[in-house]
Motif scaffolding. Structure first.
Motif, PDB file in Angstrom:
ATOM      1  N   ALA A  97       0.896  -1.184  -0.066  1.00 57.49           N
ATOM      2  CA  ALA A  97       0.028  -0.042  -0.109  1.00 57.49           C
ATOM      3  C   ALA A  97       0.926   1.198  -0.113  1.00 57.49           C
ATOM      4  O   ALA A  97       0.525   2.113  -0.644  1.00 57.49           O
TER       5      ALA A  97
ATOM      6  N   ASP B 101      -9.915  -6.422  -2.823  1.00 55.40           N
ATOM      7  CA  ASP B 101      -9.632  -5.336  -1.850  1.00 55.40           C
ATOM      8  C   ASP B 101      -8.257  -5.096  -1.727  1.00 55.40           C
ATOM      9  O   ASP B 101      -7.733  -3.660  -1.913  1.00 55.40           O
ATOM     10  N   THR B 102      -7.514  -6.072  -1.857  1.00 55.17           N
ATOM     11  CA  THR B 102      -5.917  -5.902  -1.962  1.00 55.17           C
ATOM     12  C   THR B 102      -5.346  -5.220  -3.187  1.00 55.17           C
ATOM     13  O   THR B 102      -4.671  -4.253  -2.987  1.00 55.17           O
ATOM     14  N   CYS B 103      -6.053  -5.707  -4.051  1.00 52.45           N
ATOM     15  CA  CYS B 103      -5.597  -4.824  -5.478  1.00 52.45           C
ATOM     16  C   CYS B 103      -6.202  -3.441  -5.615  1.00 52.45           C
ATOM     17  O   CYS B 103      -5.691  -2.818  -6.360  1.00 52.45           O
TER      18      CYS B 103
ATOM     19  N   CYS C 282       3.961  -6.676  -8.188  1.00 52.17           N
ATOM     20  CA  CYS C 282       3.359  -7.031  -6.822  1.00 52.17           C
ATOM     21  C   CYS C 282       3.236  -8.407  -6.733  1.00 52.17           C
ATOM     22  O   CYS C 282       2.974  -9.314  -7.565  1.00 52.17           O
TER      23      CYS C 282
ATOM     24  N   ALA D 294     -11.292 -10.499  -1.064  1.00 45.90           N
ATOM     25  CA  ALA D 294     -10.057 -10.199  -0.275  1.00 45.90           C
ATOM     26  C   ALA D 294      -9.011  -9.905  -1.278  1.00 45.90           C
ATOM     27  O   ALA D 294      -8.097  -8.857  -1.058  1.00 45.90           O
ATOM     28  N   GLU D 295      -9.005 -10.495  -2.624  1.00 46.51           N
ATOM     29  CA  GLU D 295      -7.916 -10.115  -3.428  1.00 46.51           C
ATOM     30  C   GLU D 295      -8.474  -8.785  -4.028  1.00 46.51           C
ATOM     31  O   GLU D 295      -7.588  -8.163  -4.586  1.00 46.51           O
TER      32      GLU D 295
ATOM     33  N   ALA E 103       1.305  -9.357  -3.581  1.00 47.90           N
ATOM     34  CA  ALA E 103       0.573  -9.270  -2.473  1.00 47.90           C
ATOM     35  C   ALA E 103      -0.496 -10.409  -2.013  1.00 47.90           C
ATOM     36  O   ALA E 103      -0.751 -10.601  -1.073  1.00 47.90           O
ATOM     37  N   CYS E 104      -0.846 -10.966  -3.088  1.00 44.30           N
ATOM     38  CA  CYS E 104      -1.778 -12.243  -3.078  1.00 44.30           C
ATOM     39  C   CYS E 104      -1.281 -13.498  -3.444  1.00 44.30           C
ATOM     40  O   CYS E 104      -1.096 -13.885  -4.447  1.00 44.30           O
TER      41      CYS E 104
ATOM     42  N   MET F  71      -5.879  -0.864  -4.065  1.00 47.15           N
ATOM     43  CA  MET F  71      -4.677  -0.081  -3.660  1.00 47.15           C
ATOM     44  C   MET F  71      -4.254   0.677  -5.001  1.00 47.15           C
ATOM     45  O   MET F  71      -4.153   1.915  -5.079  1.00 47.15           O
TER      46      MET F  71
END
Length: 238
Positions: free
Chosen positions: A2, A138-140, A21, A135-136, A23-24, A142
């Motif tokens: 983030a 929401d993470t992406c 990235c 969740a993925e 992150a997931c 950003m």
């Protein structure tokens, strides 16, 4: 990640950061597995196998928002909606209304240019079964939020392909400074909503260009052209 998204100060820097990235974990594992095993028809190609950044100019007036890259499309070619049948439909329509320099998008180095238009997605990695988790998404988010912030000086309209992208974009728009009504506007093909904010934004809905929609006639080329032409006019690109 983030903090990285917030720190980037240009669209090219954002695209580079997106492509790095990790992150997931589920999406990282899947995109890399697909890139290793490949589809038989692409066995001799080197897959991109990374997050796929947005595509189009940094001063776009029109944003097109999809869902996520296809496993053997964007995940292979490194460009949104490129190398699969969904992209064939989209780029033909963009060409027909004067927003693309050519009617096909084959690979990232094919010379295609978009006029005043940028293509992005709420999820930048190919997901298993074409279904990212909440969740993925929401993470992406950003990355989408920062992309909107960087496009804010020139952005005038957005076309969202499908309900998944519609909900994700409304969230990101709210976080990037636009006023999203409560209750939220419902997705539908041909829906148009004006959002107040740093500059007014015209938000339009279209059915996704998935084969499920285009092969069944739920979305025809004429329907897609109509939405894109309307959006181009609202973005003063006609």
């Amino acid at each position: 990640m983030a903090g990285v998204a917030i720190a980037v100060t240009s669209i090219p820097a954002l695209d580079e950061a997106v492509s790095q990235c990790r992150a997931c974990p589920r999406l990282v594992a899947w995109r890399e597995q697909v890139a290793r095993t490949k589809r038989a028809s692409y066995a001799e190609e080197t897959y991109w196998g990374r997050p796929v950044p947005g595509f189009g100019p940094a001063d776009a007036a029109l944003l097109i928002v999809g869902l996520a890259p296809a496993a053997h499309g964007g995940n292979r070619t490194g460009r949104m909606f490129t190398g699969d049948r969904s992209g064939d439909v989209l780029f033909q329509a963009l060409y027909d209304v004067g927003l693309a320099s050519r009617p096909t998008s084959v690979h990232a180095g094919d010379g295609l240019r978009l006029r005043g238009t940028r293509i992005t997605a709420p999820v930048h990695c190919a997901p298993p079964g074409n279904k990212p988790t909440p969740a993925e998404r929401d993470t992406c988010g950003m990355w989408l939020r920062r992309e909107l912030e960087l496009l804010r000086p020139t952005l005038r309209a957005a076309v969202v392909l499908g309900a998944f992208g519609w909900q994700a974009l409304l969230t990101a728009l709210g976080e990037a400074g636009w006023s999203v009504p409560r209750p939220r506007p419902r997705f539908g093909h041909g829906v148009r909503v004006t959002l107040a904010g740093p500059v007014p934004l015209q938000l339009l809905g279209s059915y996704h260009v998935s084969q499920q929609n285009t092969f069944t006639g739920r979305l025809t080329p004429a329907m897609l052209r109509d939405v894109l032409a309307n959006a181009a006019s609202l973005a003063e690109l006609d």
